[in-house]
Design a protein around this motif. Structure first.
Motif, mmCIF file in Angstrom:
data_model
loop_
_atom_site.group_PDB
_atom_site.id
_atom_site.type_symbol
_atom_site.label_atom_id
_atom_site.label_comp_id
_atom_site.label_asym_id
_atom_site.label_seq_id
_atom_site.Cartn_x
_atom_site.Cartn_y
_atom_site.Cartn_z
ATOM 1 N N GLY A 224 -1.375 -11.873 7.474
ATOM 2 C CA GLY A 224 -0.539 -11.797 6.288
ATOM 3 C C GLY A 224 0.817 -12.440 6.498
ATOM 4 N N THR A 225 1.351 -12.281 7.691
ATOM 5 C CA THR A 225 2.658 -12.838 8.018
ATOM 6 C C THR A 225 2.617 -14.364 8.047
ATOM 7 O OG1 THR A 225 3.141 -10.844 9.330
ATOM 8 C CG2 THR A 225 4.519 -12.785 9.716
ATOM 9 N N GLU A 232 2.997 -20.005 -2.192
ATOM 10 C CA GLU A 232 3.919 -20.434 -3.238
ATOM 11 C C GLU A 232 4.454 -19.220 -3.986
ATOM 12 O OE1 GLU A 232 1.734 -23.120 -5.680
ATOM 13 O OE2 GLU A 232 1.494 -24.641 -4.098
ATOM 14 N N LYS A 233 5.598 -19.384 -4.612
ATOM 15 C CA LYS A 233 6.191 -18.345 -5.458
ATOM 16 C C LYS A 233 6.439 -17.039 -4.706
ATOM 17 C CE LYS A 233 4.070 -20.278 -9.634
ATOM 18 N NZ LYS A 233 3.189 -20.036 -10.796
ATOM 19 N N VAL A 234 6.852 -17.142 -3.436
ATOM 20 C CA VAL A 234 7.169 -15.938 -2.664
ATOM 21 C C VAL A 234 8.657 -15.828 -2.329
ATOM 22 C CG1 VAL A 234 4.875 -15.705 -1.634
ATOM 23 C CG2 VAL A 234 6.605 -17.104 -0.476
ATOM 24 N N ILE A 235 9.421 -16.879 -2.558
ATOM 25 C CA ILE A 235 10.849 -16.827 -2.246
ATOM 26 C C ILE A 235 11.510 -15.731 -3.089
ATOM 27 C CG2 ILE A 235 13.023 -18.093 -2.200
ATOM 28 C CD1 ILE A 235 10.882 -19.074 -0.216
ATOM 29 N N GLY A 236 12.269 -14.880 -2.408
ATOM 30 C CA GLY A 236 12.936 -13.774 -3.084
ATOM 31 C C GLY A 236 12.106 -12.521 -3.193
ATOM 32 N N GLU A 237 10.863 -12.558 -2.713
ATOM 33 C CA GLU A 237 9.967 -11.414 -2.857
ATOM 34 C C GLU A 237 10.027 -10.485 -1.638
ATOM 35 O OE1 GLU A 237 8.422 -10.627 -5.481
ATOM 36 O OE2 GLU A 237 8.317 -12.478 -6.653
ATOM 37 N N THR A 238 9.780 -9.203 -1.906
ATOM 38 C CA THR A 238 9.564 -8.195 -0.864
ATOM 39 C C THR A 238 8.102 -7.777 -0.941
ATOM 40 O OG1 THR A 238 11.840 -7.401 -0.992
ATOM 41 C CG2 THR A 238 10.205 -5.905 -0.042
ATOM 42 N N GLN A 287 -2.005 -9.037 -1.680
ATOM 43 C CA GLN A 287 -3.309 -9.617 -2.017
ATOM 44 C C GLN A 287 -3.156 -10.755 -3.025
ATOM 45 O OE1 GLN A 287 -5.016 -5.813 -3.181
ATOM 46 N NE2 GLN A 287 -6.428 -5.844 -1.450
ATOM 47 N N ARG A 288 -2.252 -10.563 -3.981
ATOM 48 C CA ARG A 288 -2.060 -11.563 -5.031
ATOM 49 C C ARG A 288 -1.302 -12.793 -4.534
ATOM 50 N NH1 ARG A 288 0.806 -8.692 -7.915
ATOM 51 N NH2 ARG A 288 2.857 -9.679 -7.881
ATOM 52 N N ASN A 291 -3.043 -13.712 -0.558
ATOM 53 C CA ASN A 291 -4.484 -13.587 -0.328
ATOM 54 C C ASN A 291 -4.755 -12.689 0.878
ATOM 55 O OD1 ASN A 291 -7.174 -14.097 -1.027
ATOM 56 N ND2 ASN A 291 -7.335 -15.829 0.383
ATOM 57 N N TYR A 292 -3.969 -11.642 0.992
ATOM 58 C CA TYR A 292 -4.018 -10.729 2.141
ATOM 59 C C TYR A 292 -5.241 -9.825 2.050
ATOM 60 C CZ TYR A 292 -2.381 -7.023 5.342
ATOM 61 O OH TYR A 292 -2.259 -6.101 6.365
ATOM 62 N N ASN A 293 -5.964 -9.728 3.163
ATOM 63 C CA ASN A 293 -7.189 -8.930 3.168
ATOM 64 C C ASN A 293 -7.412 -8.316 4.546
ATOM 65 O OD1 ASN A 293 -9.711 -7.831 2.439
ATOM 66 N ND2 ASN A 293 -10.776 -9.649 3.191
ATOM 67 N N PRO A 294 -6.805 -7.146 4.815
ATOM 68 C CA PRO A 294 -7.012 -6.513 6.123
ATOM 69 C C PRO A 294 -8.477 -6.134 6.303
ATOM 70 C CG PRO A 294 -5.905 -5.001 4.611
ATOM 71 C CD PRO A 294 -5.951 -6.331 3.924
#
Length: 313
Positions: A224-225, A232-238, A287-288, A291-294
């Motif tokens: 995930g890291t 994309e579209k992750v800047i500014g996200e927690t 996940q969104r 595309n994280y899937n442990p």
């Protein structure tokens, strides 16, 4: 792509560096201050394979004193994992170390990044910023840390956001939930449990043992890291990174007993201040966006950590 990883010799940091080096056309620069001398041997072991890779460069230096101008020159992305971990040891006069390593060092790095623009600055935070919550915790939940450690990490998050707003640093915050697996620090619960059962030592259980955690296997956490790099579209996200299943401390010990084939000797003691009763990550955002899937079950992950512990011994 040239990537800087702070805390590179640590439990998660070393796994992250190895995974980044598996990507095409990547170079990794690692920094670690070896701030806890009792972990020096462990950190040297963590670095052993990395140092054999020609695309890995390592600096053993305190982040607060490092030549960051030289280090950041040519860097495309920063993963900031370095810091002082641990809830139990963050009380009392030791808190000044948390202020120094988790807050001041982060501010020092942010100041340096102002002068060397990067594509992404990924700050690694923790579920400890949330405090006690009921059910799955989403990123929009109001943080309310229960420990000085959690306060120090949340403060560093706010620092990162201030620099993002004022200097356009391309920030992404990841909040890890109880990561375990090979190379886990010796003070962490699973390491202590495995060592205790194998060596017929008494396991000290804080509280009644029914507190639950969202246990995250290290390779899932690292996937995930790493995904943040190309997302994309992750800047500014927690973004939360949690595991596949929750379990109580006693359920974990039962699984360890079954895998190892020995009964644990338990001693129950007073619960710890600053520890939430339950943690459980809502990972729908990861996940969104990532595309994280442990995929690692708790049993499989425990097997892996047991095998690693035996190989060390």
């Amino acid at each position: 792509m040239r990537i800087l990883v702070t805390g590179a010799a640590g439990f998660i940091g070393s796994h992250l560096c190895e995974r980044l080096l598996q990507l095409n056309n990547t170079e990794v620069v690692g920094i670690d201050g070896f701030i806890n001398s009792s972990l020096n041997e462990t950190k040297q072991r963590n670095l052993r394979e990395l140092l054999l890779n020609s695309r890995f460069k390592f600096y053993q230096t305190d982040l607060r004193e490092a030549d960051l101008a030289r280090t950041l020159d040519g860097i495309d992305a920063v993963y900031h994992l370095a810091g002082m971990p641990g809830v139990r040891t963050s009380w009392g006069t030791d808190f000044k170390e948390y202020v120094s390593h988790n807050i001041s060092a982060t501010q020092t790095l942010l100041e340096a990044v102002r002068e060397f623009p990067v594509q992404k600055f990924i700050y690694i935070s923790t579920s400890s910023v949330y405090g006690e919550k009921v059910g799955k915790v989403a990123e929009e939940s109001i943080p309310n840390p229960l420990s000085p450690y959690g306060v120090s990490k949340l403060t560093a998050e706010h620092l990162c956001k201030v620099y993002q707003i004022s200097y356009n640093i391309p920030l992404v915050i990841l909040r890890y939930f109880t990561v375990y697996g090979p190379r886990q620090r010796s003070d962490m619960a699973f390491h202590r449990f495995i060592k205790g059962i194998l060596n017929d030592e008494t396991l000290q259980i804080y509280g009644d043992g029914n507190q639950t955690r969202d246990f995250t296997f290290v390779s899932d956490c690292v996937e995930g890291t790493v995904a943040v790099l190309q997302a994309e579209k992750v800047i500014g996200e927690t973004i939360n990174l949690g595991g596949r299943e929750c379990a109580s401390v006693l359920q974990v010990i039962k699984q360890l007993e079954e895998i190892i084939g020995k009964k644990a000797n338990l001693e129950f003691t007073r619960g710890l201040k600053g520890e939430p009763r339950n943690t459980w990550a809502d990972i729908s955002k990861a996940q969104r966006l990532l595309n994280y899937n442990p995929i690692t079950t708790l049993k499989k992950g425990l097997n892996s950590q047991i095998n690693d512990f035996i190989n060390i011994e």
